[in-house]
Scaffold this active site. Structure first.
Site, PDB file in Angstrom:
ATOM      1  N   ASP A 153     -33.710  18.871  14.325  1.00  0.00           N
ATOM      2  CA  ASP A 153     -33.276  17.603  13.733  1.00  0.00           C
ATOM      3  C   ASP A 153     -34.014  16.453  14.407  1.00  0.00           C
ATOM      4  O   ASP A 153     -35.179  16.600  14.769  1.00  0.00           O
ATOM      5  CB  ASP A 153     -31.752  17.473  13.875  1.00  0.00           C
ATOM      6  N   ASP A 162     -20.970  14.220  26.752  1.00  0.00           N
ATOM      7  CA  ASP A 162     -20.421  15.465  26.211  1.00  0.00           C
ATOM      8  C   ASP A 162     -21.415  16.624  26.229  1.00  0.00           C
ATOM      9  O   ASP A 162     -21.033  17.765  25.942  1.00  0.00           O
ATOM     10  CB  ASP A 162     -19.943  15.247  24.768  1.00  0.00           C
ATOM     11  N   HIS A 186     -28.730  11.152  13.908  1.00  0.00           N
ATOM     12  CA  HIS A 186     -28.436  12.299  13.054  1.00  0.00           C
ATOM     13  C   HIS A 186     -28.395  13.604  13.853  1.00  0.00           C
ATOM     14  O   HIS A 186     -27.483  14.425  13.703  1.00  0.00           O
ATOM     15  CB  HIS A 186     -29.485  12.368  11.950  1.00  0.00           C
ATOM     16  N   ASN A 284     -28.470  16.584  -1.033  1.00  0.00           N
ATOM     17  CA  ASN A 284     -27.576  15.492  -1.420  1.00  0.00           C
ATOM     18  C   ASN A 284     -27.970  14.827  -2.734  1.00  0.00           C
ATOM     19  O   ASN A 284     -27.564  13.706  -2.992  1.00  0.00           O
ATOM     20  CB  ASN A 284     -27.574  14.407  -0.329  1.00  0.00           C
ATOM     21  N   ALA A 295     -33.458  25.158   1.816  1.00  0.00           N
ATOM     22  CA  ALA A 295     -32.246  25.942   1.546  1.00  0.00           C
ATOM     23  C   ALA A 295     -32.401  26.835   0.327  1.00  0.00           C
ATOM     24  O   ALA A 295     -31.646  27.800   0.162  1.00  0.00           O
ATOM     25  CB  ALA A 295     -31.045  25.004   1.363  1.00  0.00           C
ATOM     26  N   SER A 354     -25.741  17.605   5.389  1.00  0.00           N
ATOM     27  CA  SER A 354     -26.141  17.655   6.798  1.00  0.00           C
ATOM     28  C   SER A 354     -24.966  17.985   7.699  1.00  0.00           C
ATOM     29  O   SER A 354     -25.109  18.678   8.702  1.00  0.00           O
ATOM     30  CB  SER A 354     -26.710  16.306   7.246  1.00  0.00           C
TER      31      SER A 354
END
Length: 423
Positions: A153, A162, A186, A284, A295, A354
């Site tokens: 990404d 984190d 993103h 999308n 995909a 996403s």
């Protein structure tokens, strides 16, 4: 592919370079021949994929294309490299203040699904929907421990609290003159959804496979765009690093009847043969449009987006093309809460296929821990453990909503105070 604000027009279409795929048995000698035939002695070679990314003039390109027609040649395909993107956009209509309607777990595959999910002070709504954290006095006994998720990404915020303490096992940037540091947000958001910690520094839990390790490959620039060659280089690297799952929330639009790229299909096949599962965003472009690339490659597991009522999101692409262009599974993808870079507030909401993709990647990692399965066997396990979303059509949601298997026990729900979802 996420839906969020963009201030830059990203390029689309071919980049001017070409991706040459050779037969798996041909090896490095064939790739060297490709370099010579292309006239590009500095071409980029992807050894695990048996591919080379070349710059070639018309004469050299004709020579390479003629090799495809020669039955004695190891060259399988010569295809243009293309631009890929996360397809940013704001869709205010997707904002919601839905609340949780808890359910009781009664066994693997047997769930009394809630009509509506929503974030709580304990966890994001997607974790409830995929059963990574059912709203009962019990959590799934698997965390993805012993697995590694490669997120390809825009990178990750290396300073985010984190993701400290060894959560990230390796990083690499495939974008010239940019480090793996996420200048967009993103990539951090997707990595957080896939494998954020069980107990974040602040706020609710948002990560599915909190015990999994992360590989971070920056294949999209801080603008949110990249190339298919950079994506392939990231896949090659993730295979070399022995990832369990590769999560790719990126792609390009596909026209009705358009076939998948050979290079994506060959890359995905070689990943599966190396016990690596690739999951990617369905796209999308809207439910009147076909599943996007990569995909739509048959050996890439495509993920559609669901809203808080487990309906297919209005922007999620449909499986309208054959030859692998189906939707395989679906996952939460509307107003998903996760990590963002600290200079953008540390946490935030994003919407898109996403966001559905890392939910599926996280569930796959947990199934890999539970079953020990990898590659194609893990693909089958992921689809067989989904929650049916009938009467929604398979072209919209595939086998259904991805699910974490939990123990066969009935537990009492605990009180949960819903928290309004804010942008």
């Amino acid at each position: 592919m996420s839906l969020e604000e963009s201030t830059e027009e990203l390029p689309t279409g071919p980049t001017g370079r070409y991706i040459v795929t050779v037969a798996g048995h041909a090896g490095s000698a064939a790739l060297q021949q490709v370099a010579e035939a292309s006239g590009d002695s500095d071409c980029e070679v992807l050894d695990h994929l048996n591919m080379a990314i070349v710059e070639a003039d018309e004469a050299h390109l004709a020579l390479l294309r003629s090799a495809v027609e020669d039955p004695s040649s190891p060259v399988i395909a010569v295809e243009p490299e293309e631009y890929v993107t996360i397809m940013d956009h704001v869709d205010a209509a997707q904002r919601s203040t839905a609340t949780v309607n808890p359910f009781v777990t009664i066994g693997d595959g047997d769930v009394e699904a809630a009509a509506t999910y929503g974030d709580t002070s304990t966890a994001s709504w997607g974790l409830y929907a995929v059963r990574a954290m059912p709203p009962v006095l019990h959590t799934a006994p698997w965390s993805g421990q012993g697995t590694t998720i490669a997120v390809l990404d825009t990178g990750i915020d290396l300073q985010h609290p984190d993701f400290q303490g060894g959560r990230i096992v390796d990083t690499r940037s495939f974008i010239p003159n940019q480090t793996v540091q996420d200048g967009h947000s993103h990539g951090t958001h997707c990595a957080g959804t896939a494998a954020g910690p069980r107990v974040p520094t602040q706020g609710r839990r948002y990560g599915v496979a909190h015990g999994a390790k992360l590989l971070i490959g920056k294949v999209l620039a801080d603008s949110g765009g990249g190339t298919s060659g950079q994506v392939l280089a990231g896949i090659n690297w993730a295979i070399d690093k022995k990832a369990t799952v590769i999560s790719m929330s990126l792609g390009s639009s596909v026209q009705p009847g358009q076939l998948p790229h050979t290079y994506y299909e060959e890359a995905a096949l070689r990943a599966l043969n190396n016990n690596v599962l690739i999951v990617a965003a369905a796209g999308n472009s809207g439910n009147g449009k076909p599943v996007g690339s990569p995909a739509n490659a048959p050996s890439v597991l495509s993920v559609a987006a669901l809203d808080q009522s487990l309906n297919v999101a209005s922007f999620s692409c449909f499986g309208l093309n054959g030859a692998g262009g189906e939707v395989n599974v679906a996952a939460p993808g509307v107003q998903v809460y996760s990590a963002v870079p600290t200079n953008k507030g540390s946490y935030g909401f994003k919407t898109g296929t996403s966001m559905a993709t890392p939910h599926a990647a996280g569930v796959a990692a947990m199934l890999a821990q539970k079953t020990g399965k990898r590659g194609l066997a893990l693909w089958n396990e992921l689809m067989l453990t989904t929650q049916s979303l009938s009467p929604l059509p398979p072209m919209a949601v595939g086998y259904g909503n991805v699910q974490v298997p939990v123990s066969r026990m009935v537990l009492q729900p605990i009180p949960i105070q819903p928290v309004p979802i804010r942008p």
